[in-house]
Write an enzyme that holds these catalytic residues in place. Sequence first.
Site, PDB file in Angstrom:
ATOM      1  CE1 TYR A 296       0.903   1.380   4.303  1.00 54.42           C
ATOM      2  CE2 TYR A 296       0.813  -1.007   4.476  1.00 54.42           C
ATOM      3  CZ  TYR A 296       1.199   0.207   4.988  1.00 54.42           C
ATOM      4  OH  TYR A 296       1.891   0.281   6.175  1.00 54.42           O
TER       5      TYR A 296
ATOM      6  CB  THR B  77       4.413  -3.679   5.793  1.00 50.11           C
ATOM      7  OG1 THR B  77       3.160  -3.019   5.602  1.00 50.11           O
ATOM      8  CG2 THR B  77       4.326  -4.647   6.952  1.00 50.11           C
TER       9      THR B  77
ATOM     10  NE  ARG C 179       4.170  -5.335  13.256  1.00 52.48           N
ATOM     11  CZ  ARG C 179       3.268  -4.588  12.620  1.00 52.48           C
ATOM     12  NH1 ARG C 179       3.625  -3.845  11.586  1.00 52.48           N
ATOM     13  NH2 ARG C 179       2.007  -4.570  13.020  1.00 52.48           N
TER      14      ARG C 179
ATOM     15  NE  ARG D  27      -5.229  -6.759   6.234  1.00 47.80           N
ATOM     16  CZ  ARG D  27      -4.732  -5.762   6.929  1.00 47.80           C
ATOM     17  NH1 ARG D  27      -4.042  -4.825   6.322  1.00 47.80           N
ATOM     18  NH2 ARG D  27      -4.918  -5.691   8.231  1.00 47.80           N
TER      19      ARG D  27
ATOM     20  CE1 TYR E 181      -1.942  -7.309  13.225  1.00 55.74           C
ATOM     21  CE2 TYR E 181      -0.923  -6.274  11.330  1.00 55.74           C
ATOM     22  CZ  TYR E 181      -2.020  -6.464  12.151  1.00 55.74           C
ATOM     23  OH  TYR E 181      -3.192  -5.809  11.889  1.00 55.74           O
TER      24      TYR E 181
ATOM     25  CG  ASP F  87      -2.062   0.706  14.537  1.00 53.64           C
ATOM     26  OD1 ASP F  87      -0.865   0.563  14.247  1.00 53.64           O
ATOM     27  OD2 ASP F  87      -2.983   0.350  13.781  1.00 53.64           O
TER      28      ASP F  87
HETATM   29  C1  0GY Z   1      -0.742  -1.974  12.261  1.00 51.19           C
HETATM   30  C2  0GY Z   1      -1.613  -2.701  11.352  1.00 51.19           C
HETATM   31  C3  0GY Z   1      -1.529  -2.762   9.997  1.00 51.19           C
HETATM   32  C4  0GY Z   1      -0.415  -2.342   9.194  1.00 51.19           C
HETATM   33  C5  0GY Z   1       0.882  -2.352   9.533  1.00 51.19           C
HETATM   34  O1  0GY Z   1       3.124  -2.131   9.096  1.00 51.19           O
HETATM   35  C6  0GY Z   1       2.005  -2.080   8.621  1.00 51.19           C
HETATM   36  O2  0GY Z   1       1.782  -1.835   7.447  1.00 51.19           O
HETATM   37  O3  0GY Z   1       1.274  -2.614  10.747  1.00 51.19           O
HETATM   38  C7  0GY Z   1      -2.683  -3.342   9.273  1.00 51.19           C
HETATM   39  O4  0GY Z   1      -2.881  -3.023   8.108  1.00 51.19           O
HETATM   40  O5  0GY Z   1      -3.430  -4.152   9.896  1.00 51.19           O
HETATM   41  O6  0GY Z   1      -0.322  -2.503  13.267  1.00 51.19           O
HETATM   42  O7  0GY Z   1      -0.463  -0.825  11.998  1.00 51.19           O
END
Ligand code: 0GY
Length: 318
Positions: free
Chosen positions: A63, A91, A138, A144, A171, A270
């Site tokens: 994204y 990410t 992490r 996704r 996660y 978050d």
């Molecule tokens: C969060 C959850 C999300 C995304 C990420 O690193 C990330 O892109 O953590 C999500 O999309 O569920 O913890 O921020």
Amino acid sequence: MSSLPVSRGATAADRLAPKTPGWLDWYPNPSRPLFELPPGAVDAHCHVFGPQAEFPFAPERKYTPCDASKDQLFALHDHLGISRSVIVQATCHGADNSAMLDAVDASGGTARGIATVRPDITDAELRALDAAGVRGVRFTFLRRLADTAPKDDLAAIAARIAPLGWHIVLYFEGADLPELEDFFGTLPTPVVVDHMGRPDVTEPVDGPQFGRFLRFVEHNDVWVKVSCPERLSVTGPAALDGQRNAYTDVAPFARRVVEEFPDLVLWGTDWPHPNLTDHMPDDGLLVDYVPHVAVTTEQQHKLLVANPMRLYWPGEAY
Ligand code: 0GY
């Protein structure tokens, strides 16, 4: 012979990747919470995005977010009464930890970092991350968000970081725990689980899925972030009773974890809330969610101060 037109006056901004369609930006003017966070409160889960012009997003990202800079993060923390933070590599930045490290560096010791690393990282690079304030890596199991690395690679990373005293942040979705649990049990470091392992909150809090998660926590002394009600909620943020009591379908799950494992829980905003498309939480309301899940002053102090200090600033007074 004709040549391609030369773009005149194009700026760096013109070359920035556009935001993913449907993506919601972080809440611009969060309310002031009614609940006063205790002195020294830690946001144990937040991110920075870019700014893209300075810290480009990773080519392999799933994204493209809006910018969410360190200064905007620190301003939010000042507004909410948060003293320290743990900045988790997002990410969208892949394994380029520069934006996260820049934010940790600018915090003057009030932030720690969680990095993403590849198995071929050198010992010298790991030591540099440690010196910069990184305390863990992490592993993301949501397709996704990131292509899941082979478990051999993750095991190799785990073995490399264990001597540093770091931990691993996991996660994953609640439904995937049965398949992942054995692997998690082999990890040689402390383990922290994001967002309560993402339970399906339409199932009972006493049901088999969350029960399995609670036993996983118990047997492995796992740390749990009771974060992200906005992401897990089906009923949404409605604060129906005038007490700013939002995300009431998620609160019983978080309360259960806090009651059973008061010394292993962490809380985080978050911010800037990646990948939300239905609503963006008011961060002030997220602070007012806290006393609905940690109901006593003692639970609140452990959740917000004592536990994250023990994990991220061991030995420091608070
Ligand atoms: C969060 C959850 C999300 C995304 C990420 O690193 C990330 O892109 O953590 C999500 O999309 O569920 O913890 O921020």
